[in-house]
Design an enzyme around this catalytic site. Structure first.
Site, PDB file in Angstrom:
ATOM      1  NE  ARG A 144     -10.844  -9.483  -2.632  1.00 26.46           N
ATOM      2  CZ  ARG A 144     -11.114  -8.557  -3.555  1.00 26.46           C
ATOM      3  NH1 ARG A 144     -11.523  -8.925  -4.754  1.00 26.46           N
ATOM      4  NH2 ARG A 144     -10.996  -7.285  -3.264  1.00 26.46           N
ATOM      5  CE  LYS A 166      -3.993  -1.745   2.571  1.00 30.57           C
ATOM      6  NZ  LYS A 166      -4.983  -1.540   1.494  1.00 30.57           N
ATOM      7  CG  ASP A 223      -3.729  -4.063  -0.484  1.00 30.96           C
ATOM      8  OD1 ASP A 223      -3.938  -4.471   0.684  1.00 30.96           O
ATOM      9  OD2 ASP A 223      -3.828  -2.875  -0.827  1.00 30.96           O
TER      10      ASP A 223
HETATM   11  N1  BES Z   1      -8.178  -3.473   3.969  1.00 35.10           N
HETATM   12  C1  BES Z   1      -8.275  -3.074   2.620  1.00 35.10           C
HETATM   13  C2  BES Z   1      -9.518  -2.255   2.312  1.00 35.10           C
HETATM   14  C3  BES Z   1      -9.662  -0.915   2.987  1.00 35.10           C
HETATM   15  C4  BES Z   1      -9.332   0.239   2.298  1.00 35.10           C
HETATM   16  C5  BES Z   1     -10.172  -0.806   4.258  1.00 35.10           C
HETATM   17  C6  BES Z   1      -9.495   1.467   2.914  1.00 35.10           C
HETATM   18  C7  BES Z   1     -10.336   0.428   4.861  1.00 35.10           C
HETATM   19  C8  BES Z   1     -10.000   1.566   4.172  1.00 35.10           C
HETATM   20  C9  BES Z   1      -8.283  -4.296   1.702  1.00 35.10           C
HETATM   21  O1  BES Z   1      -7.556  -5.382   2.153  1.00 35.10           O
HETATM   22  C10 BES Z   1      -7.691  -3.879   0.407  1.00 35.10           C
HETATM   23  O2  BES Z   1      -6.556  -3.529   0.399  1.00 35.10           O
HETATM   24  N2  BES Z   1      -8.471  -3.944  -0.665  1.00 35.10           N
HETATM   25  C11 BES Z   1      -7.997  -3.573  -1.945  1.00 35.10           C
HETATM   26  C12 BES Z   1      -8.517  -4.549  -2.941  1.00 35.10           C
HETATM   27  C13 BES Z   1      -7.943  -4.400  -4.326  1.00 35.10           C
HETATM   28  C14 BES Z   1      -6.452  -4.728  -4.322  1.00 35.10           C
HETATM   29  C15 BES Z   1      -8.665  -5.296  -5.265  1.00 35.10           C
HETATM   30  C16 BES Z   1      -8.484  -2.166  -2.254  1.00 35.10           C
HETATM   31  O3  BES Z   1      -9.600  -1.837  -1.903  1.00 35.10           O
HETATM   32  O4  BES Z   1      -7.700  -1.395  -2.819  1.00 35.10           O
HETATM   33 ZN    ZN Z   2      -7.338  -5.547   4.191  1.00 33.60          ZN
HETATM   34 MN    MN Z   3      -5.500  -5.286   1.629  1.00 33.13          MN
END
Ligand code: BES
Ligand code: ZN
Ligand code: MN
Length: 481
Positions: free
Chosen positions: A333, A259, A329
């Site tokens: 899921r 991230k 990331d």
């Molecule tokens: N934990 C994150 C989602 C998240 C984002 C929670 C902002 C709270 C605030 C999750 O694990 C994630 O990183 N999701 C990705 C998925 C993508 C790579 C398909 C996302 O949302 O960018």
């Molecule tokens: Zn996450």
């Molecule tokens: Mn994530």
């Protein structure tokens, strides 16, 4: 805070609508303030006159009478609680009327919740704590014949709020101090005393269950993953069982699909789903609901290391389905895939609700106001919506047409863990749907609502405790609320 169902209290609280023209006591002052428009009676408006001579009064505005909602009461009494804290008032008295045809129980519930909400603060890491004088005694002069009902409603509210505060504390805790083992210990320590059986599985046992998707995510961390099963059998004669499955990433760095710094800053909150199920179990069990509920958490960290999982990896899962890792990331899921499969096949739950800070896409779509939902069962979805309405925690259902499935089909494996940029919240939810085995299921994406960057009404900055109240009302029979 103690509630007493009788007259009393050092400071009198008088509620007033915008239309209210006179009050029984303190009318001189009230008319003066109204005439000068110093106090107008807007929702949440507070005017206090604290005196040493025993004639202290606080006016609390409730807005327009016609528009009064339980949420107005929660918010207004939250403002009142804050003002009383500033004025160092420890004891108040107020009479609670029946507002038109509104439910008297829910009215008292909203009032007590609003006051309790004003007492939350996460200040354990502040070396200089703000001196706080908390409201200790609330005397409610209630409509006659309603004592029993109001008493039980207030007790329930207190225990639900304890659950909400427990959730907030867990979510606000930094990841350095709260990792899977600690989360599991918290579940044991907080839930065992209220009658929940808590089982914690470690690496070996998780391997024996073949939770390959969950274990792949956990691989990059030096902290051992934990699989936590919390069982509350409030109705052992019944075969019905509701499963609450919470995403438990005690930290999400993104893994090798790292991230950016800004996105990573608050990722200790990526276990808000698991904290919500722990808080909800606390509320459910301490209220002794006559329901069977099992809460399930696959807790781990998503980190980078020489042994972390990589993009392009094709991993298995407890269900047998194979998954291509397109983005490390999209880890939530993967952990949930195994937890949901476990809930439906091992626990044989007949209804599943999962809670997850799953996608940034959901935050983009709905912000911090609505939790996003995906469902495979409209009846359960309706029940969740009703519960959310009672809780004042809005939920918005997103579509899940079959056609979206194309987006997360994999060329080399059964599925891939991302669906690309379009419909991100939907494809993430629908990926989970692949692992519930047709059990009636609702997925709640709380990425925007569980952790907020500024306070909103009675929700504090940081962990909000959403959707603990929704889960409680869902577990309690909708008709009984
Ligand atoms: N934990 C994150 C989602 C998240 C984002 C929670 C902002 C709270 C605030 C999750 O694990 C994630 O990183 N999701 C990705 C998925 C993508 C790579 C398909 C996302 O949302 O960018
Ligand atoms: Zn996450
Ligand atoms: Mn994530």
């Amino acid at each position: 805070m103690k509630f007493h169902l009788k007259k009393g209290g050092d400071v009198k609280v008088l509620m007033s609508f915008k239309e209210t023209e006179s009050v029984e006591k303190f009318n001189d002052l009230f008319s003066f303030l109204k005439n000068k428009e110093i106090f107008k009676g807007d929702a949440g408006e507070v005017y206090s006159q604290i005196s040493h001579e025993g004639d202290s009064v606080v006016f609390l505005g409730l807005g327009e009478e016609e528009k009064l909602e339980y949420e107005t009461l929660r918010k207004s009494f939250f403002s009142l609680g804050n003002e009383l804290q500033k004025k160092k008032v420890k004891s108040i008295g107020l009479s609670v009327p029946k507002f038109g045809d509104r439910c008297y129980g829910k009215t008292n519930k909203a009032i007590s919740e609003g006051l309790l909400q004003s007492q939350y603060d996460f200040d354990k890491y502040k070396s200089e704590k703000k001196p706080k004088v908390l409201l200790e005694d609330v005397y409610l002069d209630i409509v006659s014949g309603e004592d029993e009902k109001v008493e039980s409603v207030i007790k329930e509210t207190q225990m639900v709020m304890d659950g909400v505060f427990l959730t907030r504390n867990l979510v606000n805790e930094p990841a350095m101090n709260l990792y899977p083992e600690v989360l599991a210990k918290e579940a044991v320590d907080k839930l065992t005393p209220v009658g929940v059986d808590v089982k914690v599985l470690g690496q070996k046992e998780i391997e024996n269950l073949r939770m390959e998707a969950f274990l792949s995510v956990a691989r990059g961390s030096s902290k051992e993953p934990k699989f936590i099963i919390m069982t509350y059998m409030g109705n052992p004669d019944s075969k019905e069982k509701l499963a609450l499955v919470g995403k438990g990433l005690t930290y999400d760095s993104g893994g090798y699909s790292l991230k950016p710094a800004a996105g990573m800053a608050t990722m200790h909150s990526d276990m808000a789903g698991s904290a919500s199920v722990i808080g909800a179990m606390y509320a459910i069990a301490s209220n002794k609901l006559k329901k069977n509920v099992v809460a399930i958490v696959a807790a781990c960290e998503n980190m980078v290391s020489g042994d972390a999982y990589k993009t392009g990896d094709i991993i298995g899962s407890m269900s047998g389905k194979t998954i291509e890792v397109e983005n490390t990331d999209a880890e939530g899921r993967l952990t949930l895939a195994d937890a949901l499969w476990y809930a439906s096949t091992v626990e044989k739950a007949d209804k599943i609700v999962d809670l997850a800070t799953l996608t940034g896409a959901c935050v983009v779509a709905l912000g911090s106001v609505n939790t996003g939902a995906i469902a495979n069962d409209e009846k359960l979805m309706k029940d969740v919506s009703i519960a959310a309405g009672l809780a004042g925690e809005p939920v918005w259902q997103l579509p899940n047409n079959e056609d979206y499935k194309e987006l997360f089909k994999s060329h080399f494996a059964d599925l891939k863990n991302t669906g690309g940029r379009s419909a991100g919240a939907i494809t993430a939810g629908m990926f989970l749907q692949e692992f519930v085995n047709d059990t009636p299921w609702v997925h709640l994406d709380i990425a925007g609502t569980a952790f907020i960057d500024k306070a909103a009404g009675y929700l504090p900055k940081g962990a909000s405790g959403v959707p603990v109240k929704t889960l409680f009302y869902l577990a309690k029979d909708i008709e009984q609320n």
